[in-house]
Design a protein around this motif. Structure first.
Motif, PDB file in Angstrom:
ATOM      1  N   LEU A 184      -5.429   3.914   7.588  1.00  0.00           N
ATOM      2  CA  LEU A 184      -5.390   4.063   6.139  1.00  0.00           C
ATOM      3  C   LEU A 184      -6.757   3.737   5.545  1.00  0.00           C
ATOM      4  N   PRO A 185      -7.163   4.462   4.511  1.00  0.00           N
ATOM      5  CA  PRO A 185      -8.470   4.221   3.896  1.00  0.00           C
ATOM      6  C   PRO A 185      -8.591   2.794   3.369  1.00  0.00           C
ATOM      7  N   GLY A 186      -9.800   2.292   3.366  1.00  0.00           N
ATOM      8  CA  GLY A 186     -10.016   0.953   2.862  1.00  0.00           C
ATOM      9  C   GLY A 186      -9.637   0.787   1.400  1.00  0.00           C
ATOM     10  N   ALA A 187      -9.687   1.875   0.644  1.00  0.00           N
ATOM     11  CA  ALA A 187      -9.353   1.812  -0.784  1.00  0.00           C
ATOM     12  C   ALA A 187      -7.852   1.780  -1.035  1.00  0.00           C
ATOM     13  N   TRP A 188      -7.038   2.067  -0.014  1.00  0.00           N
ATOM     14  CA  TRP A 188      -5.615   2.205  -0.243  1.00  0.00           C
ATOM     15  C   TRP A 188      -4.960   0.951  -0.839  1.00  0.00           C
TER      16      TRP A 188
ATOM     17  N   GLU B  93      -5.464  11.954  -8.396  1.00  0.00           N
ATOM     18  CA  GLU B  93      -6.490  11.845  -7.361  1.00  0.00           C
ATOM     19  C   GLU B  93      -6.017  10.996  -6.181  1.00  0.00           C
ATOM     20  N   LEU B  94      -5.233   9.958  -6.462  1.00  0.00           N
ATOM     21  CA  LEU B  94      -4.689   9.146  -5.379  1.00  0.00           C
ATOM     22  C   LEU B  94      -3.754   9.977  -4.510  1.00  0.00           C
ATOM     23  N   ARG B  95      -2.905  10.752  -5.134  1.00  0.00           N
ATOM     24  CA  ARG B  95      -2.000  11.594  -4.365  1.00  0.00           C
ATOM     25  C   ARG B  95      -2.783  12.617  -3.545  1.00  0.00           C
ATOM     26  N   GLU B  96      -3.786  13.246  -4.151  1.00  0.00           N
ATOM     27  CA  GLU B  96      -4.560  14.260  -3.439  1.00  0.00           C
ATOM     28  C   GLU B  96      -5.282  13.642  -2.245  1.00  0.00           C
ATOM     29  N   GLY B  97      -5.819  12.442  -2.448  1.00  0.00           N
ATOM     30  CA  GLY B  97      -6.509  11.780  -1.358  1.00  0.00           C
ATOM     31  C   GLY B  97      -5.583  11.392  -0.225  1.00  0.00           C
ATOM     32  N   MET B  98      -4.421  10.829  -0.547  1.00  0.00           N
ATOM     33  CA  MET B  98      -3.486  10.407   0.494  1.00  0.00           C
ATOM     34  C   MET B  98      -2.845  11.611   1.180  1.00  0.00           C
TER      35      MET B  98
ATOM     36  N   GLU C 136     -13.557  11.819  -0.914  1.00  0.00           N
ATOM     37  CA  GLU C 136     -14.018  12.215  -2.250  1.00  0.00           C
ATOM     38  C   GLU C 136     -12.938  11.991  -3.298  1.00  0.00           C
ATOM     39  N   ARG C 137     -11.719  12.358  -2.977  1.00  0.00           N
ATOM     40  CA  ARG C 137     -10.642  12.209  -3.957  1.00  0.00           C
ATOM     41  C   ARG C 137     -10.317  10.747  -4.207  1.00  0.00           C
ATOM     42  N   LEU C 138     -10.295   9.940  -3.174  1.00  0.00           N
ATOM     43  CA  LEU C 138      -9.987   8.525  -3.359  1.00  0.00           C
ATOM     44  C   LEU C 138     -11.116   7.801  -4.087  1.00  0.00           C
ATOM     45  N   ALA C 139     -12.360   8.206  -3.837  1.00  0.00           N
ATOM     46  CA  ALA C 139     -13.477   7.622  -4.582  1.00  0.00           C
ATOM     47  C   ALA C 139     -13.358   7.945  -6.064  1.00  0.00           C
TER      48      ALA C 139
END
Length: 299
Positions: free
Chosen positions: A159-163, A261-266, A287-290
């Motif tokens: 999972l991304p660090g931003a999650w 953007e969170l949904r698109e990134g995940m 890019e989306r999560l950023a």
């Protein structure tokens, strides 16, 4: 010598098409690829006896149910959209795939300035769909991002660090902006520029794969962030949709941009585990999560 493209899937589509529609097996049926998809492969189908009409058939990507796609819900939403005049006519379901065959409607896609110039037409279509009555399928956005995180982890994707931080932001947004009475409506949930088609005399919404009951503000925010609307266009969007703009509507639109953007990134994180298409989903997710983080900092 360049690599020869694999066209075997087109033969499979043609076979499925003639199985799906009685009488087409005795006709001349041609199938050619249609570009643009990042989840599925799409094909244009020409049937000699029905010319000049043409049709679009879709071959689903691998394990698309993990992306939040329910084919029965897609059929219901696409048929609804066709019946109320906002989506292409639906011919039926492609045998063996469970995906739709729809009419190929004329039109093209627009760059941001031209898109905004015709924003009223897009809002009119959303209003019509949102007011068309309940759908059986649901797309509860705060649960969707959690499902994506769980599915990605279950399939071995880190999972991304931003999650964790973005998940907490999602929880705060859910507490702060629960759906008001009437806000849970049939939503498209995937309003990318490629899913809005403009002809000279009308506008269409395409691709109802993710459609289901959701907060109407998600559709508005999804449209805004995906289609590059600026602050002035956001004001126009809200005014066109609601008739008047207030601070709560502005705030909820901004919050749902984060969720979009969170949904698109995940979604792209899950794609890293399941997709066989030649798309850089890792970069797409980053890019989306950023951008979700940037938007969250502005709340």
């Amino acid at each position: 010598v360049g690599e020869v493209p694999d066209t075997s899937w087109l033969t499979a589509v043609r076979d499925a098409v003639v199985r799906s529609f009685p009488g087409w097996d005795d006709d001349e049926v041609d199938v050619e690829p249609l570009g643009g998809g990042i989840t599925n492969r799409n094909a244009v189908v020409s049937v000699r006896s029905l010319a000049p009409r043409r049709f679009v058939a879709r071959v689903p990507g691998e394990r698309t149910e993990l992306l939040g796609i329910d084919r029965a819900s897609e059929v219901e939403a696409a048929v609804r959209a066709a019946e109320i005049g906002i989506g292409p006519p639906v011919l039926g379901v492609l045998d063996g795939y469970g995906t739709l065959v729809t009419e190929l409607v004329p039109g093209g896609h627009l760059e941001p300035d031209a898109f905004v110039a015709r924003l009223e037409e897009v809002v009119r279509l959303l209003h019509r769909f949102h007011g068309s009555g309940p759908l059986a399928g649901a797309f509860p956005i705060h649960r969707v991002v959690e499902w994506h995180a769980g599915d990605a982890a279950a399939h071995g994707v880190a999972l991304p660090g931003a999650w964790p931080e973005l998940h907490e932001v999602s929880s705060r947004i859910e507490r702060s902006f629960p759906p008001a009475d009437g806000d849970l409506v049939p939503c498209h949930n995937d309003l990318l520029p490629g899913n809005v088609l403009f002809a000279d005399d009308r506008t269409w919404l395409l691709d109802f794969e993710y459609a289901g009951m959701n907060d109407r503000f998600f559709d508005l925010a999804n449209l805004s962030v995906n289609c590059g609307l600026d602050a002035a266009a956001d004001e126009r969007l809200l005014a066109l949709y609601f008739g008047e703009v207030d601070d709560r509507r502005r705030a909820k639109l901004a919050a749902m941009k984060v969720m979009s953007e969170l949904r698109e990134g995940m979604w792209a994180v899950v794609q890293q585990a399941i997709s066989t298409l030649d798309t850089d989903f890792a970069t797409y997710a980053d890019e989306r999560l950023a951008n979700a983080m940037t938007l969250a900092e502005q709340l």
